[in-house]
Design an enzyme around this catalytic site. Structure first.
Site, short mmCIF file in Angstrom:
data_model
loop_
_atom_site.label_atom_id
_atom_site.label_comp_id
_atom_site.label_asym_id
_atom_site.label_seq_id
_atom_site.Cartn_x
_atom_site.Cartn_y
_atom_site.Cartn_z
CE LYS A 1 -1.87 2.74 3.01
NZ LYS A 1 -1.68 4.02 2.25
CD GLU B 1 13.03 0.24 9.60
OE1 GLU B 1 13.64 1.23 10.04
OE2 GLU B 1 13.43 -0.92 9.77
CB CYS C 1 13.42 8.46 8.14
SG CYS C 1 14.38 7.30 7.15
CD GLU D 1 10.68 12.58 11.46
OE1 GLU D 1 9.49 12.27 11.65
OE2 GLU D 1 11.50 11.84 10.89
P1 NAD Z 1 2.41 8.55 7.91
O1 NAD Z 1 2.61 7.74 9.15
O2 NAD Z 1 1.44 9.65 7.95
O3 NAD Z 1 1.92 7.60 6.72
C1 NAD Z 1 2.66 6.48 6.33
C2 NAD Z 1 1.71 5.44 5.74
O4 NAD Z 1 0.82 5.01 6.76
C3 NAD Z 1 0.86 5.95 4.61
O5 NAD Z 1 0.76 4.95 3.63
C4 NAD Z 1 -0.50 6.17 5.26
O6 NAD Z 1 -1.59 6.03 4.38
C5 NAD Z 1 -0.52 5.07 6.31
N1 NAD Z 1 -1.38 5.34 7.46
C6 NAD Z 1 -1.76 6.54 7.97
N2 NAD Z 1 -2.56 6.36 9.05
C7 NAD Z 1 -2.68 5.02 9.22
C8 NAD Z 1 -3.35 4.20 10.17
N3 NAD Z 1 -4.08 4.71 11.16
N4 NAD Z 1 -3.23 2.87 10.08
C9 NAD Z 1 -2.47 2.32 9.10
N5 NAD Z 1 -1.82 3.03 8.15
C10 NAD Z 1 -1.92 4.37 8.22
O7 NAD Z 1 3.85 9.04 7.47
P2 NAD Z 1 4.22 10.00 6.26
O8 NAD Z 1 3.83 11.38 6.61
O9 NAD Z 1 3.73 9.41 4.98
O10 NAD Z 1 5.81 9.87 6.23
C11 NAD Z 1 6.65 10.65 7.01
C12 NAD Z 1 7.16 9.85 8.19
O11 NAD Z 1 7.77 8.65 7.75
C13 NAD Z 1 8.23 10.59 8.96
O12 NAD Z 1 8.00 10.49 10.33
C14 NAD Z 1 9.51 9.85 8.59
O13 NAD Z 1 10.53 9.95 9.52
C15 NAD Z 1 9.01 8.47 8.41
N6 NAD Z 1 9.94 7.67 7.60
C16 NAD Z 1 10.71 6.71 8.20
C17 NAD Z 1 11.63 5.98 7.47
C18 NAD Z 1 12.47 4.91 8.12
O14 NAD Z 1 12.93 4.03 7.41
N7 NAD Z 1 12.69 4.93 9.41
C19 NAD Z 1 11.76 6.21 6.10
C20 NAD Z 1 10.97 7.20 5.51
C21 NAD Z 1 10.06 7.91 6.28
#
Ligand code: NAD
Length: 486
Positions: free
Chosen positions: A181, A256, A290, A388
């Protein structure tokens, strides 16, 4: 194979059982281009309960056959898929650029890393051995690594294709079916993978893609038929997924999550090297990464010299920020208005917490641009130090002793990455062991490799991606005991 998708023919269906189908859920999302605000589509589908059930049902049906398929065949499919990813990297990148505002260099990096991830994991298929234990007590003990069955990946918007190489690849290599997804903000490259999946020869139901937002992710996380979620995204969502997994079928979860990674720069470092890494680490992907080095600690003796070069480096990056399609652009806009406003808010409030040395929103442009931004801030409890920001914004502080800087570096809820810059190998190794982080760079920072564990401590996550760790995380051990005295 003719690649059927382009910016004028977007993939706007889910890909299940090797076919494109309309989602039953009528909800649609609107996506705008962050470079100029133009409409990309208002027909982006959102998979609902029935759609997720359908995909899980197809995957369950495919599981038995996929688990039993000859390893050499599975290898061939993954290698073919990797070749196709590379072949169509440009077209997939075009689709990503529309809503991420990414540069061709970023898109190229994503496509080639995803392909390499496929190849790396395919290479493990006939090498991922189990264990045996002494049989002196009359029992031969064999430990097998078995696939979990139906697994899924939920990913953020900043790495829409690279995450295929990090999640789908180990899942498929170890004999799982996989449902991907993508983020609702950058879904098109993933949704365009259907023809590649089919052409690579994956059987129906083995590798599927569901579009959707958090509601789709929540359905998947609570689903009784999914045995594992590999999640990348924010800490807040990660915690919810862990909870939903526990409340449903105790599915396995890898998280992650976010970071606030420190770069610790000592007097005895090679300044030019430290500046180069520190600048690249907070500007690559326009800071929407990240493991960006968002906290920079500089020892007193070189503070002024370092800062002069660091600010200069950030200014140079500001000059190559702009339309991702234009020649020479290295930094694009923020992904969307919500992210732009979030980052702008941190910068606005930050001016009461520290001194803004350079940067801020670029107001002269139609696009959602934030220039490389540096705060000088002595208060380690301030928001710009602790939260962050996920934009090209760093906070720099002075330190005098190793003890002081280690306390500052580790005083955070995050633990994704850390870096130390020094030419003293003993100090470097001592500090590497003291950082409370999943990954440490010595004279480098904010980088990853496909063959070594990637992930964080504390609220930066649970489990590791890449390397052998990823294969283990997509399998369950089974201990088989053979009675040799029978
Ligand atoms: P997000 O958590 O808002 O969304 C990530 C994914 O989760 C999306 O596909 C979203 O549709 C889904 N999602 C949202 N709410 C959900 C729920 N209640 N249940 C299940 N799935 C849900 O994150 P974002 O804004 O897309 O990305 C930014 C974040 O990602 C930052 O905090 C960044 O640090 C982190 N990130 C981490 C890594 C790593 O490898 N550690 C890599 C890239 C990004």
């Amino acid at each position: 194979m003719e690649f059927p998708f382009s910016p004028s023919n977007l993939p706007l269906q889910m890909f299940v059982n090797n076919e494109y189908m309309d989602t039953k859920n009528p909800q649609k999302l609107t996506l705008l281009n962050p470079t100029d605000g133009s409409l990309v589509s208002n027909e982006v589908p959102v998979a609902g309960q029935e759609d997720v059930d359908l995909a899980v049902g197809f995957a369950e049906k495919a599981t038995r056959g996929w688990k039993k398929i000859a390893p050499s065949e599975r290898y061939q499919m993954m290698m073919k898929f990797a070749d196709l990813l590379e072949q169509y990297c440009g077209q997939l990148g075009e689709l990503t650029r529309l809503t991420l505002g990414s540069t061709p260099a970023f898109n190229q990096f994503e496509g080639s890393t995803a392909a390499q991830g496929m190849r790396y994991n395919a290479g493990w298929i006939d090498k991922f051995s189990g264990e045996t234990y002494p049989q002196d007590d009359g029992f031969l003990k064999i430990v097998r690594n078995e696939p979990l069955g139906v697994t899924a990946g939920i990913v953020p918007w900043n790495g829409p294709l690279v995450t295929v190489g990090l999640k789908a690849a180990p899942a498929l290599a170890t004999g799982n079916c996989f449902i991907f997804k993508p983020s609702e903000k950058t879904p098109f490259a993933a949704l365009a993978l259907g023809p590649l999946i089919k052409a690579a020869g994956f059987p129906p139901g083995v590798f599927q893609v569901l579009p959707g937002d958090g509601s789709t992710g929540a359905i998947m996380s609570s689903h009784m038929g999914i045995r594992k979620i590999s999640f990348t995204g924010s800490c807040a969502t990660g915690k919810k997924i862990q909870e939903m997994a526990a409340k449903s079928n105790l599915k396995r979860v890898t998280l992650e999550l976010g970071g606030k990674s420190p770069a610790v720069i000592f007097d005895d470092c090679d300044i030019d090297n430290a500046v180069k890494w520190a600048v690249d680490a907070i500007t690559s992907g326009s800071g929407q990464t990240c493991f960006a080095a968002s906290r920079v600690y500089v020892q007193n003796g070189i503070y002024d010299k370092f800062m002069e070069k660091y600010i200069q480096g950030m200014k140079i990056k500001a000059e190559v920020m702009g339309n991702p399609e234009a020649q020479g652009t290295e930094l694009g806009p923020m992904v969307d208005r919500a992210q732009y406003e979030r980052v702008s808010g941190f910068i606005q409030r930050g001016q009461a917490q520290g001194k803004l040395l350079i940067g801020g929103p670029r107001l002269s442009d139609k696009g959602l641009f934030i220039e490389p931004t540096v705060f000088e801030s002595p208060d380690p409890t301030s928001e710009i130090h602790t939260q962050e920001i996920f934009g090209p914004v760093s906070v720099v502080s002075r330190f005098s002793t190793e003890e002081e800087v280690m306390k500052l570096s580790n005083d955070t809820n995050f633990g994704l990455m850390a870096g130390v810059f020094t030419q003293d190998i003993n100090k470097a190794m001592r500090i590497a062991s003291e950082f409370d982080a999943g990954m440490v760079g010595i004279n480098c920072i904010s980088l990853m490799f496909l063959n070594t564990p990637f992930g964080g401590t504390k609220e930066s996550g649970i489990g590791r991606e890449c390397g052998l760790s990823a294969l283990k995380a997509f399998t369950e051990t089974k201990t088989v005991m053979v009675n040799l005295t029978y």
